[in-house]
Design a protein around this motif. Sequence first.
Motif, mmCIF file in Angstrom:
data_model
loop_
_atom_site.group_PDB
_atom_site.id
_atom_site.type_symbol
_atom_site.label_atom_id
_atom_site.label_comp_id
_atom_site.label_asym_id
_atom_site.label_seq_id
_atom_site.Cartn_x
_atom_site.Cartn_y
_atom_site.Cartn_z
ATOM 1 N N LYS A 39 0.817 -1.218 0.000
ATOM 2 C CA LYS A 39 0.000 0.000 0.000
ATOM 3 C C LYS A 39 0.850 1.266 0.000
ATOM 4 O O LYS A 39 0.521 2.267 0.643
ATOM 5 N N TYR A 278 5.257 -3.757 4.414
ATOM 6 C CA TYR A 278 4.921 -2.546 5.168
ATOM 7 C C TYR A 278 3.765 -2.758 6.150
ATOM 8 O O TYR A 278 3.775 -2.200 7.262
ATOM 9 N N PRO A 279 2.716 -3.542 5.803
ATOM 10 C CA PRO A 279 1.629 -3.746 6.772
ATOM 11 C C PRO A 279 2.095 -4.302 8.115
ATOM 12 O O PRO A 279 1.475 -4.031 9.143
ATOM 13 N N ILE A 282 3.033 -1.234 10.042
ATOM 14 C CA ILE A 282 1.832 -0.471 10.393
ATOM 15 C C ILE A 282 1.076 -1.151 11.522
ATOM 16 O O ILE A 282 0.649 -0.499 12.497
ATOM 17 N N ASN A 283 0.902 -2.458 11.435
ATOM 18 C CA ASN A 283 0.180 -3.188 12.490
ATOM 19 C C ASN A 283 0.908 -3.108 13.826
ATOM 20 O O ASN A 283 0.278 -3.001 14.889
#
Length: 312
Positions: A39, A278-279, A282-283
Amino acid sequence: MDIIDLHCDVLEKLTRLEEADFQNDGRLHANLNHLKAGKVKVQVFAIFVHPSVPQKEKFLEAARQIEAFHTKVLSKTEMVHITDWRQLDELKEGEIGAVLSLEGCDCIGDDLEKLQLLINAGVKIVGLTWNDENTVAYGTSELPSKGIKPFGHKVIQLLNKHDIILDVAHLNEQGFYEVLPLAKHIIASHCNARSLCNHPRNLTDGQIKALVQYGGRIHVVFYPPFVEQDKESTTINNLLQHIQYLTTLVGVESIGFGSDFDGMDPLSIEKLSNASEYPNLINALLKSYSTDEVLMMASKGFKDFVMEVGKA
């Protein structure tokens, strides 16, 4: 959650690796498929000319990387060349903004016209040095007491004239402090906190505070030796320590990401080895910060910053 990443070295790889394919080549950490999976809404592509390239060939190498940007990156329909920061608010669903930066002015020698050509080609962010000395300034491998050279002042004036963001990521300490009052727009595209990892490429608390006082920002880098001293591999939790330290020091609105994907082979952060992961970062951040705070670090803080570029 959309990501803006201030630094990758895909272009250098695209010109060096045989038959490299930006869309899905597994040798590229920030290939198109990885960017989409992670994303990443905006990716900054650095023009990095390796110091081993002879001086007389450096500008040609920079031109080759710009050519690769157009023929191998922008040729993909999802990629949109960002030549005006206002385009960030105009990106459609599925589109990814692509920004050019220059990682060190070695390739221009002492010729301002070459810098002007790079600006005309769409370069929006410029670092004065890589790690070594050039005609402009001194990098982090040089003595910290050396400052900006006379030609460097001319370079800064040209950057200011065109509202180009000056990147301090590779400047030595004296050069860093000298550019703060001179640069119209300033940023550290990929650095961490030296208080947590004592490496000259990281910034001291004093530098970080001064950078923000002059309207700048710091974007954390994923290169393991800048996260955990002398380590070739590290964890997201160790990167989070830098983010938490920095947000306490200067606030979430002054923090962003500058991964350095494709510039750190074969080193990597576990579960953050390419843009598709990347998630995971972020998480992990969402466990300690609100959604609005993570969004500020992921993209909104930088967007707010660049929307003021040109108004100053």
